[in-house]
Design an enzyme around this catalytic site. Structure first.
Site, mmCIF file in Angstrom:
data_model
loop_
_atom_site.group_PDB
_atom_site.id
_atom_site.type_symbol
_atom_site.label_atom_id
_atom_site.label_comp_id
_atom_site.label_asym_id
_atom_site.label_seq_id
_atom_site.Cartn_x
_atom_site.Cartn_y
_atom_site.Cartn_z
ATOM 1 N N ARG A 162 -6.146 16.491 2.935
ATOM 2 C CA ARG A 162 -5.127 15.455 3.199
ATOM 3 C C ARG A 162 -3.761 15.899 2.659
ATOM 4 O O ARG A 162 -3.030 15.122 2.054
ATOM 5 C CB ARG A 162 -5.529 14.112 2.590
ATOM 6 C CG ARG A 162 -4.997 12.925 3.395
ATOM 7 C CD ARG A 162 -5.060 11.606 2.671
ATOM 8 N NE ARG A 162 -4.694 10.512 3.562
ATOM 9 C CZ ARG A 162 -4.137 9.383 3.201
ATOM 10 N NH1 ARG A 162 -3.872 9.136 1.943
ATOM 11 N NH2 ARG A 162 -3.842 8.457 4.077
ATOM 12 N N ASP A 212 -13.060 2.243 4.287
ATOM 13 C CA ASP A 212 -11.892 2.253 5.174
ATOM 14 C C ASP A 212 -12.258 1.715 6.542
ATOM 15 O O ASP A 212 -11.389 1.506 7.391
ATOM 16 C CB ASP A 212 -11.358 3.684 5.335
ATOM 17 C CG ASP A 212 -10.340 4.028 4.256
ATOM 18 O OD1 ASP A 212 -9.992 3.142 3.456
ATOM 19 O OD2 ASP A 212 -9.897 5.192 4.225
ATOM 20 N N LYS A 260 -4.147 -0.946 -6.712
ATOM 21 C CA LYS A 260 -5.195 -0.277 -5.934
ATOM 22 C C LYS A 260 -5.105 1.205 -6.287
ATOM 23 O O LYS A 260 -4.118 1.872 -5.964
ATOM 24 C CB LYS A 260 -4.942 -0.501 -4.440
ATOM 25 C CG LYS A 260 -5.942 0.196 -3.528
ATOM 26 C CD LYS A 260 -5.670 -0.201 -2.081
ATOM 27 C CE LYS A 260 -6.452 0.618 -1.082
ATOM 28 N NZ LYS A 260 -6.041 0.342 0.306
ATOM 29 N N TRP A 261 -6.126 1.713 -6.982
ATOM 30 C CA TRP A 261 -6.113 3.072 -7.529
ATOM 31 C C TRP A 261 -6.941 3.952 -6.599
ATOM 32 O O TRP A 261 -8.158 3.858 -6.568
ATOM 33 C CB TRP A 261 -6.709 3.046 -8.927
ATOM 34 C CG TRP A 261 -6.705 4.355 -9.654
ATOM 35 C CD1 TRP A 261 -7.459 5.451 -9.369
ATOM 36 C CD2 TRP A 261 -5.931 4.683 -10.818
ATOM 37 N NE1 TRP A 261 -7.204 6.449 -10.277
ATOM 38 C CE2 TRP A 261 -6.267 6.010 -11.178
ATOM 39 C CE3 TRP A 261 -4.986 4.002 -11.590
ATOM 40 C CZ2 TRP A 261 -5.700 6.652 -12.272
ATOM 41 C CZ3 TRP A 261 -4.429 4.638 -12.681
ATOM 42 C CH2 TRP A 261 -4.777 5.953 -13.007
ATOM 43 N N ASP A 262 -6.245 4.810 -5.869
ATOM 44 C CA ASP A 262 -6.911 5.561 -4.807
ATOM 45 C C ASP A 262 -7.225 6.997 -5.236
ATOM 46 O O ASP A 262 -6.636 7.528 -6.182
ATOM 47 C CB ASP A 262 -6.003 5.574 -3.569
ATOM 48 C CG ASP A 262 -6.798 5.512 -2.276
ATOM 49 O OD1 ASP A 262 -7.967 5.918 -2.282
ATOM 50 O OD2 ASP A 262 -6.233 5.069 -1.256
ATOM 51 N N MET A 263 -8.116 7.642 -4.510
ATOM 52 C CA MET A 263 -8.475 9.057 -4.757
ATOM 53 C C MET A 263 -8.968 9.598 -3.432
ATOM 54 O O MET A 263 -10.101 9.382 -3.043
ATOM 55 C CB MET A 263 -9.589 9.090 -5.807
ATOM 56 C CG MET A 263 -9.855 10.430 -6.439
ATOM 57 S SD MET A 263 -11.179 11.349 -5.623
ATOM 58 C CE MET A 263 -11.461 12.647 -6.785
ATOM 59 N N ASN A 264 -8.073 10.297 -2.713
ATOM 60 C CA ASN A 264 -8.342 10.563 -1.304
ATOM 61 C C ASN A 264 -8.754 11.987 -0.958
ATOM 62 O O ASN A 264 -8.570 12.414 0.180
ATOM 63 C CB ASN A 264 -7.120 10.182 -0.470
ATOM 64 C CG ASN A 264 -7.025 8.676 -0.308
ATOM 65 O OD1 ASN A 264 -8.036 8.002 -0.131
ATOM 66 N ND2 ASN A 264 -5.822 8.136 -0.394
ATOM 67 N N ASP A 292 0.848 -1.209 0.000
ATOM 68 C CA ASP A 292 0.000 0.000 0.000
ATOM 69 C C ASP A 292 0.874 1.246 0.000
ATOM 70 O O ASP A 292 2.031 1.229 -0.440
ATOM 71 C CB ASP A 292 -0.964 -0.059 1.208
ATOM 72 C CG ASP A 292 -2.279 0.664 0.944
ATOM 73 O OD1 ASP A 292 -2.311 1.897 1.064
ATOM 74 O OD2 ASP A 292 -3.280 -0.007 0.609
HETATM 75 C C1 GLA Z 1 -6.852 5.588 1.689
HETATM 76 C C2 GLA Z 1 -7.288 4.157 1.477
HETATM 77 C C3 GLA Z 1 -6.581 3.271 2.465
HETATM 78 C C4 GLA Z 1 -5.088 3.401 2.281
HETATM 79 C C5 GLA Z 1 -4.679 4.860 2.426
HETATM 80 C C6 GLA Z 1 -3.228 5.048 2.079
HETATM 81 O O1 GLA Z 1 -7.311 6.088 2.894
HETATM 82 O O2 GLA Z 1 -8.665 4.034 1.575
HETATM 83 O O3 GLA Z 1 -6.970 1.939 2.298
HETATM 84 O O4 GLA Z 1 -4.728 2.914 1.023
HETATM 85 O O5 GLA Z 1 -5.448 5.704 1.587
HETATM 86 O O6 GLA Z 1 -2.820 6.348 2.225
#
Ligand code: GLA
Length: 731
Positions: free
Chosen positions: A443, A548, A476-480, A366
């Site tokens: 963030r 999460d 795992k392609w994230d967008m936070n 991750d």
């Molecule tokens: C998000 C994702 C988590 C993890 C964090 C990493 O919050 O939902 O599962 O990957 O980013 O910064």
């Protein structure tokens, strides 16, 4: 499946063996909704509008005071002609006015289903699977056409709708509001259901009576969002989980949206879905064409669950794509909750070794692996490995993990950039922002301007480089974060309102390119969990990290609500540590597994620190899951008890061939009087016999469905039990 046009009465009818969708052309110009529901073999005019001279009604036909658009049930309503309900579209002409006059022009019937250029959509693999009706409306003054598409399927009780605007005139027009669909249903005796929530509290099913006014679900966050899903469901007041009529509307789009149910004075309900007019606007030049994303409309006479099953099978088979669509998905171990940013090669490898022993198939590295990324304050955008943590680079690690017998996956958040990054230092104008103000952080990060082709190239290049260098089979392609400061350095001043949608088009282009370049890679979408869990993303990534929040009890409600639209195979569900890191609750490993195994199973903990007893338990869990996952991933899913409404959660799966049934039952709190817990299963064959694997006892299908199973009352809080039944062969 059929589409026909009845010329005498000007009626269009789309139907398959189970549903019909009917509308008419009134006064040779105006489309009028007639019916969407259970299949009608013969149609004689139900839903026909009656015309009267009513107060405050505007009359577009001067010779007829009884005819008004405000009283007509409509298909794609306009503004400025006397329909004072919500318009489906508002188009501004060069003179700044918003008066247009679109009228019916003609239709075509197409085999199959055309794709939507640059956008995700439901597809067919063979033209015989569907038929599409294209109705043309035209404004003869400005020479603009609206093409309304309706697709009906042989095998799914759904109609897909979308719209194209073709500017055949010589002036630039401005698209101010452009819904994907609109439909006026008769009567107002409905309940309305939306999916609401927040970060770590996704997809609450929210049902209430529609009385008057409007119910609006929407997002202006730059993503479909955890706060509201792009979905609105109308239900007959008497309808429930398994019986009664339900109309579900879901947008295949991942950006800002607006969904509405509006009650009118004439006792009808207008349902609409489309891009959110607050953040949408588009200049369409002469000769240009614009495509509005697609909406899926599902009708069920088997309650909410019947609706969900149609969404599930349609999305699983004809929205998700690629090599992984029909495969069972690997059991993964993700190190995030165990390590957060503190990762290195040795940790990953030792974790992989332990994971392999327990039966895990994929190790996911991750956040924290790239240069300078020691916390969430920096480095997003610089997608090269931190050589202090990974001296041999990601390729060496991936290879070593593979030698341990696991596949290797990695986390990325390619749409973002940290102010403290090489990328931002060299390309400060690549972020979404206004030139007049400092952009707002969330963030500690900014959003990249994906409307800019150079930015898209950079994202594609940096992700491709990594996937080419290392043997990576999962991303795992994230967008936070959500989008603020809507402004682009790359768009002309008059086109800034296009940014929200251009961002999505840019993202879709990137994902399409990466999908076709790396067809073997399994992409999992994530946005701080289920923050962008929608049909649009599923087209490119066949699974989503559902939340999460990994607490077993919270997850019951989240997964239950998610299943309103999306099949369990698309839900990333992990077993994490106890006490849980988000809510501090202690639950047994068995309970956490019983919840996570109801979706796409993974683990999120440090396997190296587990006591032997737990390792053994996890080994057994994974073996058990592998044997059954075909049923979870491909079977039919029946919701039985909603944990957000009571103390019990329950659901069951039935395998595609009907041979296996998995029944999952969870009691949240134990009950001092030990009252019996009775749950009735669904989807079994009444006359067949089912053997419970655990003790060999046999039950009739009728017994399990009509009398139900009496689960043993829990003697402690937070329990979950899985019952596996095999259908007994006759004879
Ligand atoms: C998000 C994702 C988590 C993890 C964090 C990493 O919050 O939902 O599962 O990957 O980013 O910064």
């Amino acid at each position: 499946m059929n589409i026909w046009y009845e010329e005498q009465e000007h009626i269009f009818s789309l139907s398959n063996e189970r549903i019909s969708y009917i509308f008419s052309v009134e006064k040779d110009r105006y489309l009028s909704h007639r019916y969407f529901g259970r299949r009608l073999k013969r149609y004689g005019g139900s839903g026909r509008p009656y015309f009267f001279d009513r107060g405050f009604c505007a009359n577009p036909l001067p010779e007829d005071r009884t005819f008004s658009l405000d009283t007509l049930p409509r298909e794609y309503p306009d503004i400025n002609q006397g329909d004072f309900r919500c318009p489906a579209y508002v188009i501004q002409t060069e003179d700044g006015r918003r008066v247009t006059r679109f009228g019916y022009k003609g239709y075509e019937i197409l085999e199959g289903k055309p794709g939507l250029e640059g956008l995700p959509s439901v597809y067919v693999e063979d033209e015989g699977e569907a038929m599409t009706l294209r109705v043309t409306l035209e404004d003869e003054v400005i020479k603009v056409r609206l093409l309304l598409y309706y697709t009906v399927f042989q095998d799914y009780d759904a109609v897909c709708r979308h719209v194209e605007v073709v500017n055949g005139g010589d002036q630039e027009i401005y698209l101010e509001r452009l819904m994907s669909m609109s439909m006026d249903l008769p009567g107002t005796d409905y309940d309305v259901v939306t999916l609401t929530g927040g970060h770590m509290d996704e997809k609450n099913i929210n049902r209430r009576p529609l009385t008057s006014d409007s119910v609006v679900a929407e997002s202006i966050r730059g993503s479909s969002s955890p706060q509201a899903a792009p979905c609105v469901v109308l239900m007959d007041r008497e309808a429930g989980e398994h019986q009664g009529e339900v109309w579900g509307v879901n947008f295949i789009y991942s950006g800002d949206f607006q969904a509405a149910a509006q009650v009118s004075q004439y006792r009808t309900v207008r349902v609409q879905m489309g891009m959110n007019p607050l953040t949408f606007g588009w200049s369409l030049g002469a000769g240009e064409r614009f495509t509005v994303p697609e909406t899926v409309l599902v009708y069920s006479d088997q309650g909410l669950n019947g609706m969900s099953q149609t969404f599930h099978s349609l999305y699983q088979k004809r929205l998700c794509r690629g090599a992984h669509r029909d495969r069972v998905r690997p059991v993964l171990l993700n190190g995030w909750e165990a390590f957060t940013f503190d990762v290195d090669e040795e940790k990953c490898l030792s974790l992989a070794r332990e994971a392999a022993k327990l039966g895990v198939e994929l190790l996911v590295l991750d956040d924290g692996w790239f240069k300078n990324r020691k916390d969430d304050k920096r480095a997003l955008g610089d997608w090269t490995e931190d050589e202090r943590k990974f001296p041999g680079g990601i390729p060496r690690l991936a290879e070593a993990v593979r030698r341990e017998g696991l596949e290797f996956g990695i986390w990325l958040e390619p749409e973002m950039v940290s102010p403290d990054s090489d990328l931002y230092r060299s390309h400060g104008d690549w972020v979404i922002r206004s030139p007049h103000y400092d952009p707002v952080l969330s963030r500690n990060q900014y959003v990249l301007d994906l409307s800019n082709p150079q930015v898209r190239d950079y994202v594609i290049r940096s992700v491709s480089d990594l996937l080419e260098r290392a043997d990576i089979t999962y991303v795992k392609w994230d967008m936070n974060r959500h989008i603020t400061d809507l402004g682009s350095f790359c768009l002309a001043e008059g086109r800034q309102r296009e940014l929200s949608h251009r961002y999505m088009l840019g993202l879709y282009e990137i994902l399409e390119t990466l999908n076709s370049r790396f067809p073997h890679v399994l992409f999992e979408s994530c946005s701080s969990g289920g923050g962008r869990y929608d049909g649009g993303m599923l087209y490119y990534m066949p699974q989503t990290w559902a939340s999460d929040n990994t607490d077993g009890v919270c997850r019951l409600g989240i997964q239950y609500g998610t299943s309103l639209l999306f099949p369990p195979v698309t839900m990333g569900c992990h077993v994490s540590v106890s006490p849980n890191l988000q809510v501090g609750r202690s639950t047994s490993l068995a309970m956490r597994f019983a919840v996570a195994m109801s979706g796409n199973l993974g683990y999120e903990m440090d396997f190296r620190r587990l006591p032997e007893k737990e390792r053994e338990e996890i080994r057994r869990q994974i073996a058990f899951y592998k044997e059954l996952r075909e049923v979870v991933h491909k079977g039919r899913f029946y919701r039985l008890a909603n944990p957000r409404e009571g103390n019990l959660a329950a659901w069951n799966f039935v395998s595609e061939d009907g041979e296996r049934v998995i029944f999952c039952c969870y009691q949240i709190l134990s009950d001092v009087v030990r009252a019996s817990v009775l749950v009735k299963l669904r989807g079994l064959e009444r006359d067949r016999v089912y053997r419970l694997r655990q003790d060999g006892s046999c039950y009739g299908g009728d017994e399990l469905m009509y009398a139900g199973i009496t689960a043993r009352p829990a003697e402690e809080d937070f329990t979950g039990h899985i019952y596996v039944f095999d259908r007994v062969t006759e004879g």
